[in-house]
Design a protein around this motif. Sequence first.
Motif, PDB file in Angstrom:
ATOM      1  N   LEU A  17       0.824  -1.200   0.000  1.00  0.00           N
ATOM      2  CA  LEU A  17       0.000   0.000   0.000  1.00  0.00           C
ATOM      3  C   LEU A  17       0.864   1.259   0.000  1.00  0.00           C
ATOM      4  O   LEU A  17       0.508   2.271  -0.603  1.00  0.00           O
ATOM      5  N   GLY A  18       2.018   1.170   0.662  1.00  0.00           N
ATOM      6  CA  GLY A  18       2.923   2.314   0.726  1.00  0.00           C
ATOM      7  C   GLY A  18       3.406   2.732  -0.640  1.00  0.00           C
ATOM      8  O   GLY A  18       3.371   3.912  -0.998  1.00  0.00           O
ATOM      9  N   ALA A  19       3.865   1.773  -1.423  1.00  0.00           N
ATOM     10  CA  ALA A  19       4.354   2.081  -2.770  1.00  0.00           C
ATOM     11  C   ALA A  19       3.200   2.349  -3.738  1.00  0.00           C
ATOM     12  O   ALA A  19       3.360   3.094  -4.704  1.00  0.00           O
ATOM     13  N   PHE A  20       2.042   1.753  -3.475  1.00  0.00           N
ATOM     14  CA  PHE A  20       0.872   1.895  -4.362  1.00  0.00           C
ATOM     15  C   PHE A  20       0.268   3.291  -4.275  1.00  0.00           C
ATOM     16  O   PHE A  20       0.123   3.991  -5.279  1.00  0.00           O
ATOM     17  N   VAL A  21      -0.092   3.722  -3.075  1.00  0.00           N
ATOM     18  CA  VAL A  21      -0.801   5.000  -2.929  1.00  0.00           C
ATOM     19  C   VAL A  21      -0.015   6.040  -2.134  1.00  0.00           C
ATOM     20  O   VAL A  21      -0.536   7.103  -1.809  1.00  0.00           O
ATOM     21  N   GLY A  22       1.260   5.749  -1.812  1.00  0.00           N
ATOM     22  CA  GLY A  22       2.101   6.735  -1.134  1.00  0.00           C
ATOM     23  C   GLY A  22       1.960   6.763   0.369  1.00  0.00           C
ATOM     24  O   GLY A  22       2.355   7.729   1.018  1.00  0.00           O
ATOM     25  N   LEU A  23       1.402   5.704   0.956  1.00  0.00           N
ATOM     26  CA  LEU A  23       1.268   5.662   2.408  1.00  0.00           C
ATOM     27  C   LEU A  23       2.618   5.546   3.109  1.00  0.00           C
ATOM     28  O   LEU A  23       2.750   5.888   4.273  1.00  0.00           O
ATOM     29  N   GLY A  24       3.609   5.033   2.393  1.00  0.00           N
ATOM     30  CA  GLY A  24       4.927   4.894   2.978  1.00  0.00           C
ATOM     31  C   GLY A  24       5.099   3.595   3.743  1.00  0.00           C
ATOM     32  O   GLY A  24       6.197   3.096   3.901  1.00  0.00           O
ATOM     33  N   GLY A  25       4.017   3.014   4.204  1.00  0.00           N
ATOM     34  CA  GLY A  25       4.079   1.745   4.927  1.00  0.00           C
ATOM     35  C   GLY A  25       4.150   1.919   6.425  1.00  0.00           C
ATOM     36  O   GLY A  25       3.454   1.252   7.188  1.00  0.00           O
ATOM     37  N   GLY A  26       4.989   2.856   6.882  1.00  0.00           N
ATOM     38  CA  GLY A  26       5.175   3.058   8.311  1.00  0.00           C
ATOM     39  C   GLY A  26       3.918   3.508   9.021  1.00  0.00           C
ATOM     40  O   GLY A  26       3.710   3.205  10.191  1.00  0.00           O
ATOM     41  N   VAL A  27       3.061   4.231   8.304  1.00  0.00           N
ATOM     42  CA  VAL A  27       1.819   4.710   8.894  1.00  0.00           C
ATOM     43  C   VAL A  27       0.884   3.542   9.223  1.00  0.00           C
ATOM     44  O   VAL A  27      -0.023   3.665  10.057  1.00  0.00           O
TER      45      VAL A  27
END
Length: 262
Positions: A17-27
Amino acid sequence: MLIAALYAAVILIATTLGAFVGLGGGVIIKPVLDFIGKDPRTVVDFLSCAAVLTMSIVSTGKAIKRKQKFETDIIAFLAVGSIAGGYLGNYLVDLISKSFNQDNMVRGVQAVILAVLLLFVAIYMSKDFKSFKIKNKIAILLVGLCLGTFASFLGIGGGPINVAVIALFFSINARDGAVYSVAIIFFSQITKLITLFAKNGISTYTPQWKTLCFILPAAILGGIIGSKFNRKFNEKTIRAVFSVCMLLLVGLNIYNALHYFR
């Protein structure tokens, strides 16, 4: 071993999701690992940082390989600002930790601030608010400083906040904003990792090598899958997924805050 596998599953979903929509993953990683509650804050921060940094390297590398165009001035000045913000955010965490002398209090404060920020992000990204096109290099630097500070202080990488701020101040759409966000995350997280090592010593984190063997491959795979999704789906889909994730994360952070303040 079971916890390491659970962490890997969380990180695979989060970094995709981080790479897909820019969430970054850490959130996603930070509040979910806090919710699981098996490790202290310092360990969660380290694992989240390592996973998000790995994802950002993979995702940024994929963007460069496909020769995606960036506005280099924006990336460069945001990156420099986010590096300084990375140090500032870590300093603020230490300051609050020393003031309260209680790990749960720090986690509770982080959860409340993150819930409020994500709610504003969700509202902003769901509406067509006016955006700006900042060109002033000092202003770009200050934006990067703020983004890096929040990313480091909250231990999240800063993805959704990055995307919303990039859309607001630079009139960049969600799809391209996701790529800019991940590039900025790389600089803020490498700064945080260096700061953690300098402060606590690398030996503090060596017991986590088995967990890293599970989560880093998951982060790499998530970065690859998410980057492909980012190019495959349209702007409307990316915005919809982004907004749903925001609302779910607001709820999770409110729950975490109530739990840690109890």
